[in-house]
Design an enzyme around this catalytic site. Structure first.
Site, PDB file in Angstrom:
ATOM      1  N   ALA A 170     -14.098  -7.283 -80.520  1.00  0.00           N
ATOM      2  CA  ALA A 170     -13.998  -6.603 -81.806  1.00  0.00           C
ATOM      3  C   ALA A 170     -13.534  -7.630 -82.832  1.00  0.00           C
ATOM      4  O   ALA A 170     -12.981  -8.671 -82.469  1.00  0.00           O
ATOM      5  CB  ALA A 170     -12.983  -5.474 -81.700  1.00  0.00           C
ATOM      6  N   GLY A 189     -14.313  -6.268 -76.593  1.00  0.00           N
ATOM      7  CA  GLY A 189     -15.441  -5.425 -76.979  1.00  0.00           C
ATOM      8  C   GLY A 189     -16.777  -6.056 -76.609  1.00  0.00           C
ATOM      9  O   GLY A 189     -17.759  -5.343 -76.369  1.00  0.00           O
ATOM     10  N   GLU A 242      -7.614  -7.697 -74.346  1.00  0.00           N
ATOM     11  CA  GLU A 242      -7.022  -6.875 -75.418  1.00  0.00           C
ATOM     12  C   GLU A 242      -5.504  -6.752 -75.324  1.00  0.00           C
ATOM     13  O   GLU A 242      -4.804  -6.718 -76.339  1.00  0.00           O
ATOM     14  CB  GLU A 242      -7.628  -5.469 -75.394  1.00  0.00           C
ATOM     15  CG  GLU A 242      -9.037  -5.367 -75.974  1.00  0.00           C
ATOM     16  CD  GLU A 242     -10.119  -5.608 -74.956  1.00  0.00           C
ATOM     17  OE1 GLU A 242      -9.817  -6.179 -73.875  1.00  0.00           O
ATOM     18  OE2 GLU A 242     -11.274  -5.246 -75.213  1.00  0.00           O
TER      19      GLU A 242
END
Ligand code: 3HC
Length: 704
Positions: free
Chosen positions: A69, A108, A131
């Site tokens: 992301a 992501g 993450e």
């Protein structure tokens, strides 16, 4: 290519055999920005409706597959289409999709790959879900799809360790379906898809698969280890909770729960701190004024002094691919140095990191000499000899007649004035400080000390060397202790005040452990030995102002032979060779008698007060460092403390915390401390200036 050349960073290219290529081009790392998510959704819709398309390859241009992301968007309100929904489109696509991985498919990015039916990769690719390192959990199906693909235990290992998995392992455990050995990843991925068409089997998306079986017992033990290791940090525990959900909830319910946790964490203080650490590591490499300066080429490196520090430095350079010569002045010293270097690599063999053969090859790659004359071809010489000004001056004076005119002379001194060392040389512009932290081949931090006459080109070279060594390299100016040791010395003083004022050694350690440091400071002092600090204290005492408060307790301990673990006693007792600290009645007695001698009436300090003052003290010293232009920016100070002093990374560093907590609050605490501790504890004017201008400390520019 520039980002604004890509109005739509995703395109669908129709190829032969009914295969389409969904191509992402969003430099530098193909992060999943809003535009990419939108483009990906539209691309899938196109693949779905176009009857001439039988299947598609998802492929990225540039140096890597999707690296995750867009971290800059995290923490802001999310914009539709959300990533989990985009991946749901991939997952539900009626035509087979294969993601073609190169570079690093992370976060992501790997979640997108798991939304495809198949994954193929180049052998050098890496995949992972890091993450947790950003204070969040995988938020687009990672915690639900990965256990279905490889089981809960392996999923938990990958997610909580944040490691990048190499392709041999990825293939073995089923993270990818095939390796593409040919040079052309795209062609290889297309051939893979054509082969799949041939089998006639309908692809099954991961969301429809049952969860892979896991060994309950070892999964439970992994969870216990993670809980212990990540003490204080929320995201790893939340990730485990979400992975657990994969076994007890339906896929849809698990996804909803994952999303809720993700959103809650994304706006948390810990996530903001960890994003600060992520971007901080990259900011420190960007030094105003050095952007356009080419570094000198460095291949041959010499390290003078092969004690623990010198041999660690030598190993750090050898591991990064430099050709390394180790120098000791006597044959006996050299033999010991050889032993230390060999010990580093044999330690690697013991820990299973190296084979015996690899270790021997490494050891054989070093040159050893007792002759400075052998350094005539060196590009960089680092001295790690005895901490004595005259010794260092003499050494550099002798060196300058041996090395070439462009050779950089670096000192690893922790405390000495580098300007004075450089003053004896004809070319002081070639002198720089390279302050490593022990063990130098392991610790991430490197302070690059910019002396008065250091040439910008030499500084740029030191930064390039730091990058090659994979260190967190922070530029510091010359002062006693540079950035890290200066703040730490101030902190140490404060910890002594706490003790003298009424806290016990164990209470202080407990407070700092609770704050998130890996060890209590007094346990650390015992581990490193009290005698080194003793020498520094004696030196410092001579330059202290008469009104400055001085706590004699550490000196008394040293006088009694309580030098730390190596002596079997220090701040704590260590019985029968044990390394486990036991509270010491002897130390308690000594502290009590010092309080009486100085007429101090003992007062209890709560953990909260200890933590608050420690933090305020670090912020204040950090501000003084900024004012004196010893550090370039507040973020540089944070990176020093996170990477060299065990400051909990999920707190972002003291300067970051100052803004998070509010500068006015910090000033209030500091004023109390100034009133109590007096000389040396004045509140830095930088804080007042920030408050007055209504700006954050993070915005402080050292050009002010
Ligand atoms: N978002 C935004 N910017 C990113 C980014 C990301 N995910 N990853 C890297 N960048 C930026 C860097 O800030 C840097 O910018 P700069 O040049 O302006 O300083 C530039 O891209 C290049 O990055 P590096 O200097 O780090 O380049 P390297 O080649 O050394 O490393 C990398 C590349 C391994 C991809 C490394 O950048 C990295 O680890 N990136 C982060 C990966 C990550 O954590 N992904 C997970 C994101 S969270 C997520 O995906 C949530 C999801 O579950 C919903």
């Amino acid at each position: 290519m520039d980002q604004h050349n890509h109005p739509n960073p995703v395109s669908v290219i129709k190829a032969e055999n009914g295969i389409a290529v969904i191509q992402i081009d969003n430099p530098p790392v193909n992060a999943l920005s809003h535009a990419v998510r939108l483009g990906l959704k539209q691309a899938i819709e196109q693949v779905e409706v176009d009857e001439s398309i039988k299947g598609a390859v998802l492929h990225c241009l540039g140096r890597t597959f999707i690296a995750g992301a867009d971290i800059k968007e995290l923490g802001k309100p999310p914009k539709q289409p959300y990533l989990p929904d985009v991946i749901a489109y991939l997952d539900a696509c009626s035509k087979p999709l294969v993601s073609a991985l190169h570079g690093t498919a992370l976060g992501g990015g790997f979640e997108v790959a798991m939304g495809c039916h198949y994954r193929v990769a180049l052998p050098q690719a890496r995949v992972g879900l890091p993450e947790v390192k950003l204070g969040i959990i995988p938020g687009a199906g990672g915690t639900q799809r990965l256990p279905r693909l490889i089981g809960q235990e392996k999923a938990a290992d990958i997610i909580t360790s944040c490691r990048q998995v190499k392709m041999t392992e990825a293939l073995e455990i089923g993270l990818i379906d095939a390796l593409i050995d040919e040079n052309d990843l795209l062609e290889g991925a297309k051939s893979f898809l054509i082969k799949q068409f041939g089998t006639g089997e309908a692809p099954v998306s991961i969301s429809k698969r049952p969860i892979m079986e896991t060994n309950e017992e070892s999964y439970a033990s992994l969870k216990a280890k993670v809980t212990k290791r990540t003490r204080g940090q929320i995201s790893p525990i939340k990730a485990l909770e979400s992975i657990d959900n994969a076994a007890t909830l339906s896929f849809e319910e698990g996804m909803a729960a994952e999303r809720a946790i993700f959103l809650e964490l994304a706006s948390s203080d810990q996530a903001a701190a960890l994003r600060h650490a992520f971007f901080g590591e990259r900011t420190i490499a960007k030094v105003p004024g050095l952007e356009n300066i080419d570094p000198r080429s460095v291949t041959d490196v010499a390290v003078i002094g092969a004690g623990n520090m010198g041999s660690g430095i030598a190993a750090a350079f050898a591991d990064a691919g430099y050709s390394v010569t180790v120098v000791e002045m006597s044959e006996a010293g050299l033999e010991q140095g050889k032993g230390r270097v060999a010990g580093i690599y044999q330690g690697g063999v013991k820990r299973g990191k190296l084979t015996q053969e690899q270790a021997e090859r490494k050891i054989a790659s070093f040159s050893f000499t007792t002759q400075l004359a052998d350094l005539s071809r060196s590009d960089l010489v680092i001295e790690a000899v005895f901490e004595d000004m005259q010794v260092k001056k003499d050494l550099f004076t002798n060196l300058q007649s041996v090395v070439g005119p462009d050779c950089i002379l670096a000192t690893n001194t922790s405390y000495l004035d580098i300007n004075e060392i450089a003053s004896v040389l004809e070319k002081p512009e070639n002198v720089v400080g390279l302050h490593f932290f022990s063990p130098a081949n392991i610790m991430k931090l490197l302070e690059i000390v910019d002396a008065e006459k250091t040439a910008p080109e030499v500084l740029a070279t030191a930064l390039a060397v730091g990058k090659k060594l994979r260190k967190i390299a922070v530029i510091a100016g010359v002062c006693d202790g540079f950035i890290g040791n200066r703040i730490w010395a101030r902190n140490r003083q404060l910890l002594e005040f706490f003790l003298e004022d009424g806290a016990e050694v164990e209470d202080i350690d407990k407070a700092m452990l609770e704050f998130g440091f890996p060890m209590g400071p007094y346990s650390v002092f015992d581990l490193s030995g009290l005698d080194i600090a003793w020498a520094q204290r004696k030196r410092k005492k001579t330059s202290m102002k008469p009104a400055e408060r001085y706590v004699e307790i550490p000196d008394l301990l040293c006088e009694q032979g309580r030098l730390g673990i190596k002596a079997g006693k220090g701040w704590y007792d260590y019985e029968d060779g044990s390394r486990k600290p036991q509270p010491s009645s002897e130390v308690a007695k000594l502290v009590a008698s010092e309080r009486v001698r100085k007429g101090i009436s003992q007062r209890k300090l709560s953990s909260e007060e200890i933590q608050k003052r420690v933090l305020a003290g670090m912020i204040n010293e950090g501000c003084k460092i900024l004012q004196e232009k010893i550090a370039l920016r507040p973020v540089d100070i944070d990176m020093v403390l996170l990477n060299g002093y065990g400051y909990p990374v999920w707190r972002g560093g003291p300067m970051f915390a100052a803004d998070q907590l509010g500068l006015a609050d910090i000033v209030r605490t500091l004023k109390e401390m100034e009133a109590e501790y007096g000389e040396g504890w004045e509140v830095s004017p930088v804080l007042a200036a920030c408050i007055e201008r209504g700006m954050k400390l993070a915005e402080w520019q050292c050009t002010e």
